[in-house]
Design a protein around this motif. Structure first.
Motif, PDB file in Angstrom:
ATOM      1  N   MET A 249       0.798  -1.227   0.000  1.00 30.61           N
ATOM      2  CA  MET A 249       0.000   0.000   0.000  1.00 30.61           C
ATOM      3  C   MET A 249       0.830   1.276   0.000  1.00 30.61           C
ATOM      4  O   MET A 249       0.415   2.288  -0.569  1.00 30.61           O
ATOM      5  N   TYR A 250       1.996   1.239   0.646  1.00 33.77           N
ATOM      6  CA  TYR A 250       2.709   2.493   0.890  1.00 33.77           C
ATOM      7  C   TYR A 250       4.121   2.515   0.320  1.00 33.77           C
ATOM      8  O   TYR A 250       4.932   3.357   0.714  1.00 33.77           O
ATOM      9  N   SER A 251       4.425   1.599  -0.601  1.00 35.99           N
ATOM     10  CA  SER A 251       5.781   1.584  -1.163  1.00 35.99           C
ATOM     11  C   SER A 251       6.109   2.889  -1.883  1.00 35.99           C
ATOM     12  O   SER A 251       7.255   3.338  -1.891  1.00 35.99           O
ATOM     13  N   VAL A 252       5.092   3.491  -2.478  1.00 34.66           N
ATOM     14  CA  VAL A 252       5.323   4.734  -3.219  1.00 34.66           C
ATOM     15  C   VAL A 252       5.798   5.847  -2.282  1.00 34.66           C
ATOM     16  O   VAL A 252       6.832   6.485  -2.500  1.00 34.66           O
ATOM     17  N   SER A 253       5.016   6.071  -1.205  1.00 32.28           N
ATOM     18  CA  SER A 253       5.372   7.156  -0.281  1.00 32.28           C
ATOM     19  C   SER A 253       6.649   6.858   0.483  1.00 32.28           C
ATOM     20  O   SER A 253       7.391   7.774   0.853  1.00 32.28           O
ATOM     21  N   LEU A 254       6.957   5.578   0.699  1.00 27.78           N
ATOM     22  CA  LEU A 254       8.143   5.212   1.450  1.00 27.78           C
ATOM     23  C   LEU A 254       9.422   5.355   0.632  1.00 27.78           C
ATOM     24  O   LEU A 254      10.447   5.826   1.120  1.00 27.78           O
ATOM     25  N   LEU A 255       9.362   4.938  -0.642  1.00 27.74           N
ATOM     26  CA  LEU A 255      10.593   4.749  -1.402  1.00 27.74           C
ATOM     27  C   LEU A 255      10.765   5.691  -2.584  1.00 27.74           C
ATOM     28  O   LEU A 255      11.824   5.683  -3.214  1.00 27.74           O
ATOM     29  N   SER A 256       9.740   6.472  -2.900  1.00 21.14           N
ATOM     30  CA  SER A 256       9.822   7.302  -4.105  1.00 21.14           C
ATOM     31  C   SER A 256      10.964   8.314  -4.043  1.00 21.14           C
ATOM     32  O   SER A 256      11.510   8.708  -5.070  1.00 21.14           O
ATOM     33  N   GLN A 257      11.334   8.745  -2.831  1.00 20.75           N
ATOM     34  CA  GLN A 257      12.425   9.716  -2.713  1.00 20.75           C
ATOM     35  C   GLN A 257      13.801   9.057  -2.817  1.00 20.75           C
ATOM     36  O   GLN A 257      14.793   9.734  -3.048  1.00 20.75           O
ATOM     37  N   LEU A 258      13.822   7.727  -2.638  1.00 23.50           N
ATOM     38  CA  LEU A 258      15.103   7.032  -2.682  1.00 23.50           C
ATOM     39  C   LEU A 258      15.392   6.387  -4.035  1.00 23.50           C
ATOM     40  O   LEU A 258      16.542   6.301  -4.458  1.00 23.50           O
ATOM     41  N   LEU A 259      14.316   5.912  -4.709  1.00 23.94           N
ATOM     42  CA  LEU A 259      14.515   5.164  -5.948  1.00 23.94           C
ATOM     43  C   LEU A 259      14.146   6.027  -7.149  1.00 23.94           C
ATOM     44  O   LEU A 259      13.088   6.643  -7.181  1.00 23.94           O
ATOM     45  N   PRO A 260      14.987   6.038  -8.161  1.00 23.44           N
ATOM     46  CA  PRO A 260      14.795   6.926  -9.317  1.00 23.44           C
ATOM     47  C   PRO A 260      13.760   6.393 -10.295  1.00 23.44           C
ATOM     48  O   PRO A 260      14.083   5.923 -11.380  1.00 23.44           O
ATOM     49  N   LEU A 307      16.646  -4.518   7.575  1.00 27.47           N
ATOM     50  CA  LEU A 307      17.421  -3.913   6.489  1.00 27.47           C
ATOM     51  C   LEU A 307      16.697  -2.714   5.896  1.00 27.47           C
ATOM     52  O   LEU A 307      17.319  -1.687   5.574  1.00 27.47           O
ATOM     53  N   LEU A 308      15.379  -2.832   5.751  1.00 27.84           N
ATOM     54  CA  LEU A 308      14.608  -1.737   5.167  1.00 27.84           C
ATOM     55  C   LEU A 308      14.622  -0.519   6.085  1.00 27.84           C
ATOM     56  O   LEU A 308      14.717   0.623   5.627  1.00 27.84           O
ATOM     57  N   ALA A 309      14.523  -0.755   7.383  1.00 25.50           N
ATOM     58  CA  ALA A 309      14.587   0.351   8.339  1.00 25.50           C
ATOM     59  C   ALA A 309      15.914   1.093   8.209  1.00 25.50           C
ATOM     60  O   ALA A 309      15.945   2.341   8.143  1.00 25.50           O
ATOM     61  N   LEU A 310      17.007   0.360   8.151  1.00 24.91           N
ATOM     62  CA  LEU A 310      18.328   0.988   8.016  1.00 24.91           C
ATOM     63  C   LEU A 310      18.464   1.708   6.685  1.00 24.91           C
ATOM     64  O   LEU A 310      19.031   2.816   6.607  1.00 24.91           O
ATOM     65  N   GLY A 311      17.930   1.075   5.625  1.00 24.47           N
ATOM     66  CA  GLY A 311      18.025   1.687   4.306  1.00 24.47           C
ATOM     67  C   GLY A 311      17.279   3.004   4.219  1.00 24.47           C
ATOM     68  O   GLY A 311      17.767   3.981   3.618  1.00 24.47           O
ATOM     69  N   ILE A 312      16.081   3.058   4.813  1.00 25.74           N
ATOM     70  CA  ILE A 312      15.288   4.281   4.766  1.00 25.74           C
ATOM     71  C   ILE A 312      15.887   5.357   5.678  1.00 25.74           C
ATOM     72  O   ILE A 312      15.994   6.532   5.302  1.00 25.74           O
ATOM     73  N   ILE A 313      16.288   4.955   6.879  1.00 26.36           N
ATOM     74  CA  ILE A 313      16.827   5.918   7.848  1.00 26.36           C
ATOM     75  C   ILE A 313      18.086   6.598   7.315  1.00 26.36           C
ATOM     76  O   ILE A 313      18.257   7.822   7.430  1.00 26.36           O
ATOM     77  N   TYR A 314      18.958   5.805   6.699  1.00 23.59           N
ATOM     78  CA  TYR A 314      20.238   6.354   6.228  1.00 23.59           C
ATOM     79  C   TYR A 314      20.242   6.654   4.726  1.00 23.59           C
ATOM     80  O   TYR A 314      21.302   6.876   4.135  1.00 23.59           O
TER      81      TYR A 314
END
Length: 428
Positions: A249-260, A307-314
């Motif tokens: 449901m929320y992959s867009v809002s979570l990862l859109s700023q990290l993935l091109p 791993l996802l928590a660390l990836g998003i945080i950093y």
């Protein structure tokens, strides 16, 4: 549509799912799996019709409620039917088809949304669901009732005939018939009585009486069935509280700023991975067993959460992408398909409907909780830190499965699953 209205339209589907799940078990137990599946198609046609033609928020919400009732009922009845008609050595594989087709539906919806999310074309997306409901109704006209349900409900002769039709005329079905536990059946005798004048009201002395079906409360109050209810409810809660819908449901809002990539394509991409992984992992429940698949799945999702928590945080884009991929792959191994087939393998016929009802009621409730509160928790805890919580929950559910969920693969009967003598069975 403001935020409050959007929340209503989104969440009311889940409420409908909960209502459908609670009602479907008893109905399918009393009136049959096939009739219950046919009834769900009414909701699948009527609900989208209201949604697609809605002139107001209240009407579209009503349509969503109707659609949710159909969906909630379907995910109770369909896995039971599949389990009862699937060959003994392929129940895990065929049982995974529930999750496979769920993922097909998600992917199709997101693909339509990618191309049609403009102007009034959103109505077309909703109308497509109604067309699919009509096609399902047509397809079900050629289906036959579950042989196992028929045998348990006083019609063993026709049950044998249906099973032979499913397996093929040359197939040996005696082993499956014996596993039904229906003794002293003489098919020809029963058929002769039913076919004789006035025979509709007569019953062969060798035909078993209709089996008592347990209601929702009876199943959980009966100490014989309670461990199974606890097991399936716990596994269904694990399916949601390990965090899969936070990704879907929320992959867009979570990862859109990290993935091109664009947000819409990112959402579609996650759905494709989920679908392909579920299809690829479908045979594993039969090869490895239900419990090992569940444990591997939970462990993988818990590790991926860290791993996802660390990836998003950093702000580590590559780590976040890999963690998302392994998260979805881990879900497909066990927590995706296995929960839907457990109910029919942990209890006898009289309690399958009620147990599956409890399982899916828990699932819909947990889905609602995740959908409503994940954004709040994510904002309150700080970006990505909520996945530490999912990792902790995964550790707890891992222990739950180890201690409270028995292995069902390769077991000939429910009594063998729980390690008890058949004489111990009681329906109070």
């Amino acid at each position: 549509m403001n935020t409050g209205q959007f929340g209503l339209v989104s969440s009311i589907f889940t409420l409908g799912g909960l209502l459908g799940a609670l009602c479907a078990g008893p109905i399918s137990s009393h009136y049959g799996r096939l009739l219950s599946m046919r009834l769900t198609t009414i909701f699948f046609v009527v609900g989208p019709a209201f949604e697609a033609l809605a002139p107001s928020i209240s009407v579209i919400s009503f349509g969503r409620l109707i659609s949710g009732i159909g969906a909630g009922a379907a995910v109770v009845v369909v896995p039971i039917y599949i389990s009862e008609v699937a060959p003994p050595g392929g129940k895990g594989f065929f049982g995974a088809m529930t999750q496979v087709m769920t993922n097909v539906g998600i992917f199709t919806t997101q693909l339509l949304g990618y191309f049609l999310s403009r102007g009034q074309l959103w109505r077309v997306i909703l109308a497509v669901a109604g067309v699919i409901g009509l096609l399902q109704a047509l397809g079900l006209t050629g289906m036959i009732e579950s042989p196992k349900w028929m045998a348990a409900n006083g019609n063993p002769t026709r049950a044998r005939r249906n099973l032979q039709k499913i397996r093929g005329q040359g197939a040996v079905i005696e082993g499956e018939v014996d596993a039904w536990g229906v003794e002293g059946t003489r098919g020809e005798e029963e058929e002769g009585l039913l076919g004789s004048p006035g025979g509709l009201s007569r019953r062969s002395s060798n035909t078993p009486p209709r089996q008592t079906h347990l209601g929702i409360l009876e199943a959980v109050m009966n100490p014989h069935y309670r461990p199974a209810v606890v097991a399936v409810v716990g596994v269904m809660l694990a399916q949601q509280f390990c965090g899969i819908n936070s990704i879907i449901m929320y992959s867009v809002s979570l990862l859109s700023q990290l993935l091109p990539t664009t947000s819409a394509l990112l959402s579609v991409g996650v759905s494709v991975v989920n679908l392909v992984a579920t299809i690829a992992c479908a045979p594993l429940a039969d090869r490895w067993g239900r419990k090992p698949c569940l444990l591997l799945s939970i462990a993988g999702m818990g590790s991926s959460s860290l791993l996802l928590a660390l990836g998003i945080i950093y702000s580590l884009a590559l780590l976040s992408a890999i963690a998302t991929l392994t998260f979805v792959l881990s879900f497909a191994v066990g927590l995706g398909p296995v929960p839907f087939i457990l109910a029919s393998e942990l209890v006898e016929q009289e309690a399958v409907g009620a147990t599956q009802g409890w399982a899916l009621a828990a699932n819909w409730t947990a889905t609602f909780v995740v959908a409503q509160f994940f954004p709040v928790l994510n904002a309150w805890m700080g970006k990505g830190k909520v996945y530490f919580l999912f990792a902790v929950l995964a550790a707890g559910f891992f222990g739950f499965v180890v201690w409270l969920v028995p292995e069902t693969s390769g077991k000939k009967s429910v009594d063998e699953v729980w390690g008890r003598k058949s004489a111990e069975r009681r329906v109070d």
